[in-house]
Design a protein around this motif. Structure first.
Motif, PDB file in Angstrom:
ATOM      1  N   ARG A   1      44.904  22.425  55.133  1.00 29.14           N
ATOM      2  CA  ARG A   1      46.147  22.864  54.494  1.00 29.14           C
ATOM      3  C   ARG A   1      47.224  23.157  55.532  1.00 29.14           C
ATOM      4  NH1 ARG A   1      46.662  28.000  50.287  1.00 29.14           N
ATOM      5  NH2 ARG A   1      48.911  27.844  49.975  1.00 29.14           N
TER       6      ARG A   1
ATOM      7  N   LYS B   1      48.597  19.907  56.929  1.00 27.75           N
ATOM      8  CA  LYS B   1      49.445  19.140  56.004  1.00 27.75           C
ATOM      9  C   LYS B   1      50.824  19.781  55.827  1.00 27.75           C
ATOM     10  CE  LYS B   1      49.467  16.587  51.687  1.00 27.75           C
ATOM     11  NZ  LYS B   1      48.822  16.293  50.399  1.00 27.75           N
ATOM     12  N   THR B   2      50.885  21.111  55.817  1.00 29.41           N
ATOM     13  CA  THR B   2      52.198  21.760  55.689  1.00 29.41           C
ATOM     14  C   THR B   2      53.117  21.362  56.836  1.00 29.41           C
ATOM     15  OG1 THR B   2      51.505  23.759  56.878  1.00 29.41           O
ATOM     16  CG2 THR B   2      51.345  23.824  54.482  1.00 29.41           C
ATOM     17  N   MET B   3      52.525  21.014  57.968  1.00 27.90           N
ATOM     18  CA  MET B   3      53.347  20.649  59.128  1.00 27.90           C
ATOM     19  C   MET B   3      53.415  19.134  59.335  1.00 27.90           C
ATOM     20  SD  MET B   3      54.690  23.390  60.152  1.00 27.90           S
ATOM     21  CE  MET B   3      54.524  24.901  59.193  1.00 27.90           C
TER      22      MET B   3
ATOM     23  N   GLN C   1      47.371  26.363  62.451  1.00 30.93           N
ATOM     24  CA  GLN C   1      48.702  26.519  61.849  1.00 30.93           C
ATOM     25  C   GLN C   1      49.771  26.679  62.923  1.00 30.93           C
ATOM     26  OE1 GLN C   1      49.500  26.928  58.091  1.00 30.93           O
ATOM     27  NE2 GLN C   1      51.169  26.043  59.242  1.00 30.93           N
TER      28      GLN C   1
ATOM     29  N   ARG D   1      55.303  20.344  65.249  1.00 34.53           N
ATOM     30  CA  ARG D   1      56.346  19.831  64.356  1.00 34.53           C
ATOM     31  C   ARG D   1      57.740  20.111  64.930  1.00 34.53           C
ATOM     32  NH1 ARG D   1      56.654  17.915  59.314  1.00 34.53           N
ATOM     33  NH2 ARG D   1      58.699  18.020  58.354  1.00 34.53           N
TER      34      ARG D   1
ATOM     35  N   ILE E   1      60.507  28.686  56.972  1.00 33.39           N
ATOM     36  CA  ILE E   1      59.682  27.980  57.959  1.00 33.39           C
ATOM     37  C   ILE E   1      59.837  26.483  57.715  1.00 33.39           C
ATOM     38  CG2 ILE E   1      57.297  27.564  58.698  1.00 33.39           C
ATOM     39  CD1 ILE E   1      56.699  30.494  57.878  1.00 33.39           C
TER      40      ILE E   1
ATOM     41  N   VAL F   1      58.839  22.970  57.087  1.00 40.26           N
ATOM     42  CA  VAL F   1      57.552  22.398  56.651  1.00 40.26           C
ATOM     43  C   VAL F   1      57.723  20.934  56.260  1.00 40.26           C
ATOM     44  CG1 VAL F   1      56.452  24.524  55.824  1.00 40.26           C
ATOM     45  CG2 VAL F   1      58.001  23.255  54.312  1.00 40.26           C
TER      46      VAL F   1
ATOM     47  N   TYR G   1      54.813  18.452  51.270  1.00 39.81           N
ATOM     48  CA  TYR G   1      53.736  19.422  51.018  1.00 39.81           C
ATOM     49  C   TYR G   1      54.103  20.715  51.727  1.00 39.81           C
ATOM     50  CZ  TYR G   1      49.036  21.472  50.868  1.00 39.81           C
ATOM     51  OH  TYR G   1      47.944  22.295  50.656  1.00 39.81           O
ATOM     52  N   SER G   2      54.718  21.588  50.979  1.00 36.73           N
ATOM     53  CA  SER G   2      55.231  22.810  51.598  1.00 36.73           C
ATOM     54  C   SER G   2      54.385  24.028  51.251  1.00 36.73           C
ATOM     55  CB  SER G   2      56.672  23.032  51.137  1.00 36.73           C
ATOM     56  OG  SER G   2      56.699  23.137  49.728  1.00 36.73           O
ATOM     57  N   SER G   3      53.145  23.769  50.804  1.00 37.53           N
ATOM     58  CA  SER G   3      52.279  24.837  50.300  1.00 37.53           C
ATOM     59  C   SER G   3      51.661  25.681  51.411  1.00 37.53           C
ATOM     60  CB  SER G   3      51.185  24.197  49.441  1.00 37.53           C
ATOM     61  OG  SER G   3      50.173  25.117  49.151  1.00 37.53           O
ATOM     62  N   LEU G   4      52.528  26.440  52.057  1.00 35.13           N
ATOM     63  CA  LEU G   4      52.083  27.304  53.149  1.00 35.13           C
ATOM     64  C   LEU G   4      51.360  28.518  52.569  1.00 35.13           C
ATOM     65  CD1 LEU G   4      52.752  27.103  56.272  1.00 35.13           C
ATOM     66  CD2 LEU G   4      54.517  28.759  55.832  1.00 35.13           C
ATOM     67  N   ASN G   5      50.165  28.785  53.056  1.00 35.55           N
ATOM     68  CA  ASN G   5      49.418  29.967  52.626  1.00 35.55           C
ATOM     69  C   ASN G   5      50.180  31.242  53.051  1.00 35.55           C
ATOM     70  OD1 ASN G   5      47.214  31.998  54.119  1.00 35.55           O
ATOM     71  ND2 ASN G   5      46.744  31.501  52.000  1.00 35.55           N
TER      72      ASN G   5
ATOM     73  N   ALA H   1      49.248  32.530  56.356  1.00 31.13           N
ATOM     74  CA  ALA H   1      49.720  31.598  57.390  1.00 31.13           C
ATOM     75  C   ALA H   1      51.201  31.848  57.674  1.00 31.13           C
ATOM     76  CB  ALA H   1      49.499  30.157  56.950  1.00 31.13           C
TER      77      ALA H   1
END
Lengths: 258, 258
Positions: A28, A31-33, A155, A162, B139, B141, B145-149, B152
């Motif tokens: 995860r 992929k966010t980056m 992360q 990125r 942030i 991203v 897919y911007s699903s940052l936890n 995180a």
């Protein structure tokens, strides 16, 4: 070169990961980056329901993950390996902060495959893994509590990478190092030649040989050998062997002549 | 000022957190970067075994966490609130990248209490929460897919804040904004006065009033009122009311006189 193309040349290699949740959380985080290429060296559990749960939609990263039995397999084709260093150790590799290291990784990734290598949760990278890194990356942490979660480390480095890609220009990197497997073949060649010429021999302990080879590995890991340089060095090794063979044949011939 | 002292002025505020594991992981993330002050606004579950498990040794952060019923409580004494923005929205606040925002937060934290505000996992900050932020932090991203936890995101901002603290100098920030509760009292005073003078009245829908107050809140959130400025503004409001009272009394008197 477009950021996306640069990131496509980056693999995240997780070695011997213990907790399946960390693999999912790392996928995860990647992929966010915009990172997509996950390599897993002997994960304890994979695939696993907890991994999928923690991936939260980064299933494609998990589906395309490459499970490897060895470090060699994971670094096949890789020209630059940056290792994640969790603790201060007596290592001879250079250590950079993420902000200084990721521009180097991004720059190389404009042309070649690169790897970010993360060790197992409890103990980090092994000496064998360390010796394969061109340099180490250490995240600045609270000295009184440095227990950074594996996925959190992925992360942070992915984030810095990125950002570094946004800055990277179209210039080719000044160095085009050979892929890891070519470097490995050189080391095998070097080691066997050192045995042949007696620089390493049976009188030395196995520990002595290993230690010496580690020192040589670190030296050349730092130097980042290009293919042509490997060809030259292996040429020298071959010439050394040939000369010995010729000398032996000659000396045998001489014995026969007598 | 020493980095540790600056970090001691920073609170991480998590609003309406759904997953107890995220609270633990956030506590761990904070502690690795030297942050210790966690505020929880109405967490769904706290304390919880999963929270403790994910904290992995950052138990002290959890033990000292302040559980709040309201946003006001969580921002009590806070002079600067930076909100975590997960998505692009039609908001009038300024939005900064973490690298640009955290030096501002660090600078303010040399003198005053500051907060990093994180919304609930699924939907981020509410409009009420947004209106309390001086600026937003987004942030960078992967747009696909911007699903940052949540943890995180806490990790990344804490990391940037730690780095920013290393750069912060001893200079006092140019502005010393009033604490959040003083600003709130001003808004209450302003709203009641606007009703009194008929700028807001019963003919207006509740939605209209709310929208207008939000716009005023955003304006003043951006301006970052100092205590003296609040005193002046409230002085003006009081004078307005007094003048009306006097006028009414006078007009009543006149009526009586007739």
């Amino acid at each position: 070169m477009h950021q996306t193309n640069v990131l496509a040349n980056v693999r995240v290699v997780l070695s011997h990961t213990t907790h399946p949740g960390n693999i999912g959380a790392a996928a995860r985080a990647m992929k966010t980056m915009g990172l997509s290429r996950l390599y897993l060296i002997n994960p304890r559990l994979f695939p696993d329901a907890q991994t999928t749960a923690m991936a939260a939609g980064a299933d494609d990263v998990l589906e395309n993950a490459v499970v490897c039995a060895t470090l060699d397999e994971a670094l096949q084709g890789v020209a630059l390996t940056a290792g994640m260093s969790a603790r201060v150790r007596d290592i001879s590799q250079e250590v950079f902060a993420p902000r200084d290291a990721m521009p180097l990784v991004a720059q190389q990734a404009t042309q070649q495959e690169v790897a970010l290598l993360f060790g197992t949760e409890m103990s980090g990278l092994t000496n064998e893994e360390l010796a394969r890194c061109q340099f180490m990356v250490r995240i600045p942490v609270n000295p009184e509590y440095s227990s950074l979660n594996l996925a959190a480390a992925v992360q942070l480095l992915s984030y810095e990478l990125r950002l570094a890609c946004e800055q990277v220009d179209d210039l080719a990197p000044t160095l085009l190092p050979a892929p890891a497997e070519q470097v490995e073949r050189f080391f095998q060649h070097l080691e066997s030649t050192l045995h042949e010429v007696g620089f390493l021999n049976d009188h030395h302990s196995a520990k002595h040989s290993t230690k010496l080879m580690h020192k040589l590995r670190r030296l050349y890991a730092r130097a980042r050998l290009e293919q042509e340089e490997i060809n030259i060095l292996r040429g020298i090794l071959s010439a050394t062997t040939s000369a010995r063979v010729a000398l032996k044949a000659e000396s045998k011939g001489q014995v026969g002549d007598v």
